[in-house]
Every structure is written in structure tokens, then in C-alpha cells.
Design a protein around this motif. Sequence first.
Motif, PDB file in Angstrom:
ATOM      1  N   UNK A  27     -33.258  12.276  -3.149  1.00  0.00           N
ATOM      2  CA  UNK A  27     -32.630  11.841  -0.980  1.00  0.00           C
ATOM      3  C   UNK A  27     -32.825  10.745  -0.941  1.00  0.00           C
ATOM      4  N   UNK A  28     -33.968   9.692  -1.282  1.00  0.00           N
ATOM      5  CA  UNK A  28     -34.412   8.564  -0.745  1.00  0.00           C
ATOM      6  C   UNK A  28     -33.402   8.173  -1.802  1.00  0.00           C
ATOM      7  N   UNK A  29     -33.030   7.635  -2.911  1.00  0.00           N
ATOM      8  CA  UNK A  29     -31.693   7.608  -3.822  1.00  0.00           C
ATOM      9  C   UNK A  29     -30.852   7.214  -2.709  1.00  0.00           C
ATOM     10  N   UNK A  30     -30.129   7.962  -2.125  1.00  0.00           N
ATOM     11  CA  UNK A  30     -28.802   8.304  -1.487  1.00  0.00           C
ATOM     12  C   UNK A  30     -28.882   7.439  -0.417  1.00  0.00           C
ATOM     13  N   UNK A  31     -30.090   7.149   0.341  1.00  0.00           N
ATOM     14  CA  UNK A  31     -30.136   6.668   1.936  1.00  0.00           C
ATOM     15  C   UNK A  31     -28.730   5.318   1.783  1.00  0.00           C
ATOM     16  N   UNK A  32     -29.084   4.450   1.089  1.00  0.00           N
ATOM     17  CA  UNK A  32     -28.329   3.596   1.436  1.00  0.00           C
ATOM     18  C   UNK A  32     -27.226   2.793   0.509  1.00  0.00           C
ATOM     19  N   UNK A  33     -26.111   4.129  -0.163  1.00  0.00           N
ATOM     20  CA  UNK A  33     -25.567   4.457  -1.324  1.00  0.00           C
ATOM     21  C   UNK A  33     -24.386   5.823  -1.201  1.00  0.00           C
ATOM     22  N   UNK A  34     -22.948   5.253  -0.966  1.00  0.00           N
ATOM     23  CA  UNK A  34     -22.597   6.358  -0.903  1.00  0.00           C
ATOM     24  C   UNK A  34     -22.808   7.305  -2.484  1.00  0.00           C
ATOM     25  N   UNK A  35     -22.708   9.096  -1.571  1.00  0.00           N
ATOM     26  CA  UNK A  35     -23.294  10.398  -2.480  1.00  0.00           C
ATOM     27  C   UNK A  35     -21.976   9.834  -3.516  1.00  0.00           C
ATOM     28  N   UNK A  36     -20.919   9.829  -3.860  1.00  0.00           N
ATOM     29  CA  UNK A  36     -20.495   9.995  -4.974  1.00  0.00           C
ATOM     30  C   UNK A  36     -20.694   8.359  -6.164  1.00  0.00           C
ATOM     31  N   UNK A  37     -21.018   7.254  -5.323  1.00  0.00           N
ATOM     32  CA  UNK A  37     -21.088   6.347  -6.317  1.00  0.00           C
ATOM     33  C   UNK A  37     -22.757   6.435  -6.829  1.00  0.00           C
ATOM     34  N   UNK A  38     -23.622   7.773  -5.826  1.00  0.00           N
ATOM     35  CA  UNK A  38     -24.804   7.588  -6.502  1.00  0.00           C
ATOM     36  C   UNK A  38     -25.390   8.488  -7.339  1.00  0.00           C
ATOM     37  N   UNK A  39     -24.055   9.479  -7.176  1.00  0.00           N
ATOM     38  CA  UNK A  39     -23.737  10.760  -8.468  1.00  0.00           C
ATOM     39  C   UNK A  39     -22.914   9.962  -9.519  1.00  0.00           C
ATOM     40  N   UNK A  40     -22.760   9.115  -9.917  1.00  0.00           N
ATOM     41  CA  UNK A  40     -21.535   8.287 -11.019  1.00  0.00           C
ATOM     42  C   UNK A  40     -23.172   7.117 -11.558  1.00  0.00           C
ATOM     43  N   UNK A  41     -24.361   6.501 -10.789  1.00  0.00           N
ATOM     44  CA  UNK A  41     -25.263   6.598 -11.596  1.00  0.00           C
ATOM     45  C   UNK A  41     -26.351   7.021 -12.290  1.00  0.00           C
ATOM     46  N   UNK A  42     -26.541   8.465 -11.337  1.00  0.00           N
ATOM     47  CA  UNK A  42     -27.390   9.266 -11.981  1.00  0.00           C
ATOM     48  C   UNK A  42     -26.206  10.038 -13.473  1.00  0.00           C
ATOM     49  N   UNK A  43     -25.519  10.605 -13.339  1.00  0.00           N
ATOM     50  CA  UNK A  43     -24.441  10.653 -14.192  1.00  0.00           C
ATOM     51  C   UNK A  43     -24.689   9.925 -15.883  1.00  0.00           C
ATOM     52  N   UNK A  44     -24.500   8.573 -15.624  1.00  0.00           N
ATOM     53  CA  UNK A  44     -24.441   7.693 -16.279  1.00  0.00           C
ATOM     54  C   UNK A  44     -26.369   7.439 -17.130  1.00  0.00           C
ATOM     55  N   UNK A  45     -27.010   7.505 -16.393  1.00  0.00           N
ATOM     56  CA  UNK A  45     -28.846   7.809 -16.920  1.00  0.00           C
ATOM     57  C   UNK A  45     -28.183   8.676 -17.414  1.00  0.00           C
ATOM     58  N   UNK A  46     -27.915  10.015 -16.687  1.00  0.00           N
ATOM     59  CA  UNK A  46     -28.170  11.209 -17.677  1.00  0.00           C
ATOM     60  C   UNK A  46     -27.828  11.486 -19.218  1.00  0.00           C
ATOM     61  N   UNK A  47     -26.036  10.307 -19.121  1.00  0.00           N
ATOM     62  CA  UNK A  47     -25.746  10.558 -20.383  1.00  0.00           C
ATOM     63  C   UNK A  47     -26.632   9.898 -21.939  1.00  0.00           C
ATOM     64  N   UNK A  48     -26.887   7.817 -21.426  1.00  0.00           N
ATOM     65  CA  UNK A  48     -27.888   7.643 -21.888  1.00  0.00           C
ATOM     66  C   UNK A  48     -29.094   8.391 -22.344  1.00  0.00           C
ATOM     67  N   UNK A  49     -29.350   9.130 -21.648  1.00  0.00           N
ATOM     68  CA  UNK A  49     -31.078   9.166 -21.986  1.00  0.00           C
ATOM     69  C   UNK A  49     -30.543  10.415 -23.056  1.00  0.00           C
ATOM     70  N   UNK A  50     -29.679  11.501 -22.641  1.00  0.00           N
ATOM     71  CA  UNK A  50     -29.788  12.513 -24.017  1.00  0.00           C
ATOM     72  C   UNK A  50     -28.654  11.901 -24.800  1.00  0.00           C
ATOM     73  N   UNK A  51     -28.366  10.940 -24.780  1.00  0.00           N
ATOM     74  CA  UNK A  51     -27.430  10.293 -25.743  1.00  0.00           C
ATOM     75  C   UNK A  51     -28.703  10.072 -26.825  1.00  0.00           C
TER      76      UNK A  51
END
Length: 145
Positions: A27-51
Amino acid sequence: MKGLFLSWQLWALLAAVFAALTAIFAKVGVENVGSDFATLIRTVVVFLVLAGIVAATGQFQSLGSISGRSYLFLILSGMATGASWLCYFRALKLGDAARVAPIDKLSVVLVAVFGVVFLGERLSMPNWLGIVLIGTGAVLVAYRG
């Protein structure tokens, strides 16, 4: 202590804690970011952490050791996860986290119903009562009165 880490209840509780933190942080992170782009950033982080976790724990598997059926359902699960995340971040962008998260948790009700219908799982009367209460509670928490 080792037995505690084999408990599904502990892992489910941790999942709930991290899901709650996800809502607040997003909720805080998506304040000034498009929601789809925010989801992309989150997905990259999830991928890197899981890898990193898979590499550190030696859990890589040969891709050939996975059945076609498993691939199909993992791909479908990934697509559903992506759609869920996109919708969730869009909802957070537009609404209050305290109202979005409970509606998102109606997935608990849907999982119970889908588990019975598609997987042949059985729920007792107290289980069904809990499902009704969860659904009712989610709607009441999200209600703006």
C-alpha cells in the motif's frame, strides 16, 4: 524446536503474517507507482529471493524429472498468482489496505469450496460454519458504514 518447523500450522501462520506485511508494504509502495509496474518489481524480488533459497538449500531439480501434468498445473498456478497479484495491487492503489485485504482473503472461502468440488475434500459442519464466518467477517471488515 525442529518439530516446530515441520508443523504446517506454523508455516500457515507465518504465511498470514507475511501476507499482512505484504498488504501494508505494498500500500505504501504503490503510492507513486503504477500498480502493474509495482507488481513487476515485486515479482522480480520474489524470483530473486526464491532462486537464492533454492540455490542455498540445494533444491534444484532436473527439469526432466517433472511430469507434464505438474508443469501444466504449476504454469496455471503461476498464471493465477500473476492475475491475483495484478488485481491485488490495483485494488490497493484504489482502496484502503484494511478493506482490500479482507476481500482478498475471501480466497479462503473459495479454496474450501473449490477443494470440495474439484479435489473431493471433505469438510465437517464446524468447518462449513467457519467458512461462513470467514466470509461474513471479510465482508463486514470491508464494509464502509
